[in-house]
Design an enzyme around this catalytic site. Structure first.
Site, PDB file in Angstrom:
ATOM      1  N   LYS A   9       1.931  -2.976   6.455  1.00  0.00           N
ATOM      2  CA  LYS A   9       2.270  -2.736   5.046  1.00  0.00           C
ATOM      3  C   LYS A   9       3.741  -2.357   4.891  1.00  0.00           C
ATOM      4  CE  LYS A   9      -1.679  -3.754   3.191  1.00  0.00           C
ATOM      5  NZ  LYS A   9      -1.803  -4.968   2.382  1.00  0.00           N
ATOM      6  N   SER A  60       0.870  -1.182   0.000  1.00  0.00           N
ATOM      7  CA  SER A  60       0.000   0.000   0.000  1.00  0.00           C
ATOM      8  C   SER A  60       0.904   1.227   0.000  1.00  0.00           C
ATOM      9  CB  SER A  60      -0.862   0.015   1.271  1.00  0.00           C
ATOM     10  OG  SER A  60      -1.526   1.251   1.414  1.00  0.00           O
ATOM     11  N   TYR A  76      -2.179  -1.143  10.454  1.00  0.00           N
ATOM     12  CA  TYR A  76      -2.199  -1.285   8.992  1.00  0.00           C
ATOM     13  C   TYR A  76      -0.906  -0.711   8.394  1.00  0.00           C
ATOM     14  CZ  TYR A  76      -4.116  -1.210   4.213  1.00  0.00           C
ATOM     15  OH  TYR A  76      -4.333  -1.406   2.869  1.00  0.00           O
ATOM     16  N   ALA A  98       1.958  -0.270   9.838  1.00  0.00           N
ATOM     17  CA  ALA A  98       3.113  -1.097  10.241  1.00  0.00           C
ATOM     18  C   ALA A  98       3.157  -2.393   9.437  1.00  0.00           C
ATOM     19  CB  ALA A  98       3.039  -1.400  11.731  1.00  0.00           C
TER      20      ALA A  98
HETATM   21  N1  LIG Z   1      -8.638  -0.662  -1.351  1.00  0.00           N
HETATM   22  C1  LIG Z   1      -7.609   0.128  -1.172  1.00  0.00           C
HETATM   23  O1  LIG Z   1      -7.721   1.372  -1.168  1.00  0.00           O
HETATM   24  C2  LIG Z   1      -6.228  -0.449  -0.968  1.00  0.00           C
HETATM   25  C3  LIG Z   1      -5.127   0.413  -1.057  1.00  0.00           C
HETATM   26  C4  LIG Z   1      -3.859  -0.109  -0.858  1.00  0.00           C
HETATM   27  C5  LIG Z   1      -3.690  -1.449  -0.590  1.00  0.00           C
HETATM   28  N2  LIG Z   1      -4.774  -2.254  -0.502  1.00  0.00           N
HETATM   29  C6  LIG Z   1      -4.527  -3.664  -0.199  1.00  0.00           C
HETATM   30  O2  LIG Z   1      -5.019  -4.440  -1.269  1.00  0.00           O
HETATM   31  C7  LIG Z   1      -5.370  -5.722  -0.799  1.00  0.00           C
HETATM   32  C8  LIG Z   1      -6.765  -6.065  -1.296  1.00  0.00           C
HETATM   33  O3  LIG Z   1      -7.667  -5.111  -0.774  1.00  0.00           O
HETATM   34  P1  LIG Z   1      -9.088  -4.835  -1.427  1.00  0.00           P
HETATM   35  O4  LIG Z   1      -9.287  -3.373  -1.373  1.00  0.00           O
HETATM   36  O5  LIG Z   1      -9.183  -5.561  -2.704  1.00  0.00           O
HETATM   37  O6  LIG Z   1     -10.020  -5.456  -0.280  1.00  0.00           O
HETATM   38  P2  LIG Z   1     -11.309  -6.390  -0.348  1.00  0.00           P
HETATM   39  O7  LIG Z   1     -11.858  -6.325   1.029  1.00  0.00           O
HETATM   40  O8  LIG Z   1     -12.161  -6.043  -1.507  1.00  0.00           O
HETATM   41  O9  LIG Z   1     -10.688  -7.847  -0.602  1.00  0.00           O
HETATM   42  C9  LIG Z   1      -9.917  -8.511   0.363  1.00  0.00           C
HETATM   43  C10 LIG Z   1     -10.115 -10.008   0.207  1.00  0.00           C
HETATM   44  O10 LIG Z   1      -9.244 -10.650   1.145  1.00  0.00           O
HETATM   45  C11 LIG Z   1      -9.958 -11.699   1.773  1.00  0.00           C
HETATM   46  N3  LIG Z   1      -9.384 -11.964   3.092  1.00  0.00           N
HETATM   47  C12 LIG Z   1      -9.372 -11.139   4.167  1.00  0.00           C
HETATM   48  N4  LIG Z   1      -8.789 -11.745   5.211  1.00  0.00           N
HETATM   49  C13 LIG Z   1      -8.441 -12.986   4.789  1.00  0.00           C
HETATM   50  C14 LIG Z   1      -7.812 -14.085   5.417  1.00  0.00           C
HETATM   51  N5  LIG Z   1      -7.457 -14.053   6.709  1.00  0.00           N
HETATM   52  N6  LIG Z   1      -7.587 -15.201   4.693  1.00  0.00           N
HETATM   53  C15 LIG Z   1      -7.968 -15.260   3.389  1.00  0.00           C
HETATM   54  N7  LIG Z   1      -8.574 -14.256   2.743  1.00  0.00           N
HETATM   55  C16 LIG Z   1      -8.807 -13.125   3.440  1.00  0.00           C
HETATM   56  C17 LIG Z   1     -11.395 -11.188   1.874  1.00  0.00           C
HETATM   57  O11 LIG Z   1     -12.319 -12.252   2.067  1.00  0.00           O
HETATM   58  C18 LIG Z   1     -11.548 -10.473   0.539  1.00  0.00           C
HETATM   59  O12 LIG Z   1     -12.031 -11.348  -0.451  1.00  0.00           O
HETATM   60  C19 LIG Z   1      -5.272  -5.681   0.724  1.00  0.00           C
HETATM   61  O13 LIG Z   1      -4.054  -6.271   1.128  1.00  0.00           O
HETATM   62  C20 LIG Z   1      -5.260  -4.195   1.020  1.00  0.00           C
HETATM   63  O14 LIG Z   1      -4.603  -3.887   2.225  1.00  0.00           O
HETATM   64  C21 LIG Z   1      -6.040  -1.804  -0.696  1.00  0.00           C
END
Ligand SMILES: NC(=O)c1ccc[n+]([C@@H]2O[C@H](COP(=O)([O-])OP(=O)(O)OC[C@H]3O[C@@H](n4cnc5c(N)ncnc54)[C@H](O)[C@@H]3O)[C@@H](O)[C@H]2O)c1
Length: 262
Positions: free
Chosen positions: A159, A141, A155, A157
């Site tokens: 990342k 992130s 979060y 920490a």
């Molecule tokens: N959305 C944002 O703005 C953003 C920005 C930067 C980074 N991210 C990172 O991108 C990644 C995906 O995020 P997203 O926005 O697509 O979120 P999202 O909530 O749409 O998808 C996350 C998925 O991870 C699964 N998940 C959660 N905990 C789990 C576990 N313990 N075991 C297995 N599966 C698990 C959930 O069921 C879900 O399907 C994350 O690591 C998030 O931190 C997101």
């Protein structure tokens, strides 16, 4: 990017960035190993992929549990036997303020967002060796380099730790031709941000982004699949910002950050 004949394993594949990456790779011929803890969403995804003629193997896993990851990887080994690209996208967000973040909250976020990616990467190495793609992309992130707006201290920490994991694994696995990179997305419109940030706050977030829009999950997926492809064959240990220029500006004031939690 052509993933025809390749196997792409994706954690968090049932939603958001992981799901968009699965769709984009499947469109170019990849077999997807979809790893997620949400059994219902995995089943919906499986039915959708089958209807489109895309190859998918759904695997239920809780990446926060080393034993669960081990069982899932054994299932992948038995069913497919190789992985060409591993994408670590599963993650959660927690929004507490620093002083009131509980130990339980800290452990939960660290165990899923950081330890979970470590377990998956470590245990997938034999499958990566058996493949020809030999690439890993960790979804970190912008918070890994700055301060999370969506999440709290745990979060940020976790990342930041993910970039350390990326660099170290990249160094140790390079002699086998396994590349490990990270992407650092800015704000992406997914279930995570829609649930965590109220609509009015979401408008303020987009106003901070120089390119003037939320990222779409597909914007991140395209970079993940670039880093996972032979086009990036000499890139390893890197952390690619995909943020609409957000890292170019000073960002949110503390007032706006605090008000978003009230
Ligand atoms: N959305 C944002 O703005 C953003 C920005 C930067 C980074 N991210 C990172 O991108 C990644 C995906 O995020 P997203 O926005 O697509 O979120 P999202 O909530 O749409 O998808 C996350 C998925 O991870 C699964 N998940 C959660 N905990 C789990 C576990 N313990 N075991 C297995 N599966 C698990 C959930 O069921 C879900 O399907 C994350 O690591 C998030 O931190 C997101």
């Amino acid at each position: 990017m052509d993933y025809d004949g390749k196997t792409v394993a994706i954690t968090g594949a049932a939603s958001g960035i992981g799901h968009a990456t699965a769709q984009m790779a499947a469109q170019t011929g990849a077999r997807i190993i979809a790893l997620d803890r949400d059994a219902g969403a995995l089943e919906t995804m499986r039915a959708d992929f089958v209807a489109r003629g895309w190859a998918i193997t759904p695997v239920e896993v809780d990446i926060g549990s080393e034993a669960s990851v081990r069982a899932a990887v054994e299932q992948c080994m038995a069913a497919i036997g190789r992985v060409d690209l591993l994408v670590n996208s599963a993650g959660i967000v927690s929004r507490g303020m620093f002083e009131t973040t509980t130990g339980e909250e800290w452990q939960r976020v660290l165990s899923i967002n950081l330890s979970g990616s470590f377990f998956c990467l470590q245990q997938m190495v034999p499958l990566l060796r058996a493949g020809t793609g030999r690439a890993v992309v960790n979804v970190a992130s912008l918070a890994a380099k700055r301060v999370s707006y969506t999440g709290g201290v745990s979060y940020t920490a976790a990342k930041a730790g993910m970039l350390g994991l990326t660099r170290h694994a990249a160094f140790e696995l390079a002699h086998e031709g396994i590349r490990v990179n990270a992407v650092c997305p800015g704000p992406v419109l997914t279930a995570m941000t829609q649930q965590a940030i109220p609509e009015e706050e979401r408008r303020k977030v987009v106003a901070m982004v120089p390119l003037g829009d939320w990222l779409r999950p597909q914007d991140v997926a395209a970079s993940i699949l670039f880093l996972g492809s032979p086009a990036a064959r000499m890139i390893t240990g890197a952390a690619l910002d995909i943020d609409g220029g957000l890292s170019l500006v000073t960002g949110a004031s503390f007032e706006s950050y605090r008000n978003s939690r009230q």
